[in-house]
Design a protein around this motif. Structure first.
Motif, PDB file in Angstrom:
ATOM      1  N   LEU A 103       0.826  -1.201   0.000  1.00 15.92           N
ATOM      2  CA  LEU A 103       0.000   0.000   0.000  1.00 15.92           C
ATOM      3  C   LEU A 103       0.865   1.257   0.000  1.00 15.92           C
ATOM      4  O   LEU A 103       0.555   2.239  -0.682  1.00 15.92           O
ATOM      5  CB  LEU A 103      -0.923   0.001   1.219  1.00 15.92           C
ATOM      6  CG  LEU A 103      -1.802   1.242   1.427  1.00 15.92           C
ATOM      7  CD1 LEU A 103      -2.665   1.508   0.199  1.00 15.92           C
ATOM      8  CD2 LEU A 103      -2.673   1.073   2.665  1.00 15.92           C
ATOM      9  N   ALA A 104       1.977   1.213   0.739  1.00 13.32           N
ATOM     10  CA  ALA A 104       2.874   2.377   0.802  1.00 13.32           C
ATOM     11  C   ALA A 104       3.458   2.704  -0.572  1.00 13.32           C
ATOM     12  O   ALA A 104       3.666   3.874  -0.897  1.00 13.32           O
ATOM     13  CB  ALA A 104       3.990   2.123   1.811  1.00 13.32           C
ATOM     14  N   LYS A 105       3.694   1.685  -1.380  1.00  9.98           N
ATOM     15  CA  LYS A 105       4.227   1.913  -2.725  1.00  9.98           C
ATOM     16  C   LYS A 105       3.179   2.546  -3.638  1.00  9.98           C
ATOM     17  O   LYS A 105       3.524   3.277  -4.567  1.00  9.98           O
ATOM     18  CB  LYS A 105       4.723   0.601  -3.323  1.00  9.98           C
ATOM     19  CG  LYS A 105       6.011   0.091  -2.678  1.00  9.98           C
ATOM     20  CD  LYS A 105       6.437  -1.247  -3.265  1.00  9.98           C
ATOM     21  CE  LYS A 105       7.731  -1.732  -2.634  1.00  9.98           C
ATOM     22  NZ  LYS A 105       8.154  -3.066  -3.153  1.00  9.98           N
ATOM     23  N   GLU A 106       1.898   2.260  -3.372  1.00  9.77           N
ATOM     24  CA  GLU A 106       0.819   2.873  -4.153  1.00  9.77           C
ATOM     25  C   GLU A 106       0.576   4.317  -3.729  1.00  9.77           C
ATOM     26  O   GLU A 106       0.194   5.151  -4.538  1.00  9.77           O
ATOM     27  CB  GLU A 106      -0.471   2.073  -3.980  1.00  9.77           C
ATOM     28  CG  GLU A 106      -0.470   0.713  -4.627  1.00  9.77           C
ATOM     29  CD  GLU A 106      -1.816   0.021  -4.478  1.00  9.77           C
ATOM     30  OE1 GLU A 106      -2.816   0.716  -4.180  1.00  9.77           O
ATOM     31  OE2 GLU A 106      -1.885  -1.209  -4.669  1.00  9.77           O
ATOM     32  N   GLY A 107       0.759   4.588  -2.436  1.00 12.57           N
ATOM     33  CA  GLY A 107       0.496   5.926  -1.896  1.00 12.57           C
ATOM     34  C   GLY A 107      -0.314   5.835  -0.619  1.00 12.57           C
ATOM     35  O   GLY A 107      -1.266   5.054  -0.545  1.00 12.57           O
ATOM     36  N   ILE A 108       0.035   6.638   0.384  1.00  9.44           N
ATOM     37  CA  ILE A 108      -0.594   6.514   1.696  1.00  9.44           C
ATOM     38  C   ILE A 108      -1.534   7.665   2.037  1.00  9.44           C
ATOM     39  O   ILE A 108      -2.189   7.633   3.085  1.00  9.44           O
ATOM     40  CB  ILE A 108       0.467   6.396   2.809  1.00  9.44           C
ATOM     41  CG1 ILE A 108       1.356   7.659   2.859  1.00  9.44           C
ATOM     42  CG2 ILE A 108       1.315   5.140   2.616  1.00  9.44           C
ATOM     43  CD1 ILE A 108       2.346   7.660   4.005  1.00  9.44           C
ATOM     44  N   SER A 109      -1.630   8.669   1.183  1.00 14.64           N
ATOM     45  CA  SER A 109      -2.435   9.852   1.517  1.00 14.64           C
ATOM     46  C   SER A 109      -3.891   9.511   1.800  1.00 14.64           C
ATOM     47  O   SER A 109      -4.462   9.954   2.799  1.00 14.64           O
ATOM     48  CB  SER A 109      -2.354  10.884   0.387  1.00 14.64           C
ATOM     49  OG  SER A 109      -1.044  11.368   0.242  1.00 14.64           O
TER      50      SER A 109
END
Length: 395
Positions: A104-110
């Protein structure tokens, strides 16, 4: 006097009680949250206290926590869907740690953080970490010795490691959001991993032996670009990052002896400053570091009673520290082009007009930025022994 009393009595008629008051027996106290991405949905895991097991009188020896999970198109939806399983409302007011999966962090965490940033029930002083090479739910499913509540173990281990080792970084939600939205500084988050058999990690058996089959351990710093994880620093580079950003409280550094072998230096006072400037139209940064330390361990033949020996050790520390910091900067510049050090903020402070012109393409500027590193060992003490007993054995 009677008039004042009458006014006070009238005012009390308009005072309400605690409109949002809740009884403890109506809440599931959540100490840790995990967020994973499964296909197009968020999987949210909540590590909840089992009240009877944290009570010394009523405890039956079972696990002090249980794990509830639910999926949804948004984190908020998944959070509320847990009530289909949990007998009480999930209450995150005492949250200690948030674990986000590496995928998930690689996809984006915003998007994952939006609920946590705006929920009035949440304090923002909990740590945020990245589950390295596994899911967040797998991390939250591991039992831990000493601390019966795993969330407390994770919180305290990161707090202690950050304070006395300096290769990890305890990042709370407020600081993370600041870095994600800042011009001139990107975010980092500490990684967490599970060592051993993940299946045995959730069993009571895991904490019944001297050496648990499964452990939770912090591991390296994750580098972010905007809100996406782009890579990992090594442990040495993580220490270099802490040195640069002035987050070192105490640490231990092994340096080379003049004639071979190692000396461990305990750093008890550390100060780092970053100054930006413009030179011939191009940005530059100067890092000034001053350290004080004790000789903590000697594994070589050296006479510490001689001033020239101590001076030589100080010079070796300065040289090796400078090399480590330069290596860390070079890695981040060449591999990630992500200003996790806040060099852009330093340029902004020193030259706001020039910064306004270059901030839109700062990634490119950062990758080619000239950085001057200055390290000074201000004070080095011998400790409780003048010379190591090893020297006497060798003599």
């Amino acid at each position: 006097m009677k008039k004042c009393i009458l006014i006070l009595l009238v005012l009390t008629l308009f005072l309400s009680g605690c409109w949002d008051r809740r009884e403890l027996n109506e809440l599931s106290i959540t100490m840790a949250l995990g967020i994973d991405k499964v296909k197009n949905e968020y999987l949210v895991s909540a590590q909840v206290i089992v009240p009877s097991e944290v009570s010394m009188q009523a405890s039956s020896g079972r696990s002090a926590v249980t794990l509830y999970q639910a999926s949804g198109e948004t984190v908020y939806e998944a959070f509320r869907k847990m009530t289909k399983d949990a007998p009480r409302k999930i209450y995150p007011g005492h949250l200690r740690i948030l674990v986000i999966s590496e995928e998930l962090a690689k996809e984006g965490i915003s998007e994952s953080l939006d609920l946590l940033a705006r929920d009035w029930e949440l304090r923002s002083d909990f740590y945020v970490v990245i589950a390295k090479d596994l899911t967040a739910s797998e991390v939250l499913n591991v039992t831990t010795p000493i601390e019966s509540i795993p969330a407390n173990k994770m919180f305290n281990a990161l707090k202690t490691s950050e304070r006395i080792w300096a290769a990890t970084e305890g990042v709370i939600l407020d600081d993370l959001l600041t870095n994600l939205t800042s011009d001139g500084k990107e975010a980092v988050l500490t990684g967490i991993k599970v060592i051993g058999d993940k299946e045995l990690g959730s069993s009571k058996q895991n904490v019944e032996s001297i050496t648990p089959s499964t452990r939770i351990q912090y591991d390296h710093l994750g580098v972010f670009k905007e809100d996406r994880l782009v890579g990992w620093l090594t442990e040495d580079e993580g220490r270099g990052y802490s040195d640069i950003t002035d987050t070192v409280e105490k640490t231990v550094t092994a340096i080379s002896c003049p004639k071979g072998g190692k000396i461990a230096i305990e750093i008890f006072d550390f100060d780092s400053t970053i100054k930006g400037s413009i030179n011939k139209g191009e940005p530059e940064v100067d890092i000034h570091i001053q350290a004080k330390g004790n000789v903590g361990e000697v594994q070589c033949s050296i006479d510490l009673t001689k001033p020239e020996s101590m001076n030589e050790i100080q010079k070796i520390y300065e040289k090796e520290m400078k090399e480590l910091i330069e290596q860390t900067i070079n890695t981040v510049q060449s591999q990630y082009e992500s200003d996790i050090f806040g060099f852009g903020e330093a340029i902004h402070r020193s030259n706001p007009k020039e910064w306004k012109e270059m901030k839109e393409h700062w990634d490119e500027k950062f990758a080619n930025l000239t950085v001057h590193v200055h390290v000074e060992m201000k004070d080095l003490r011998i400790g409780t022994l003048n010379n190591s007993f090893l020297r006497k054995i060798e003599d």
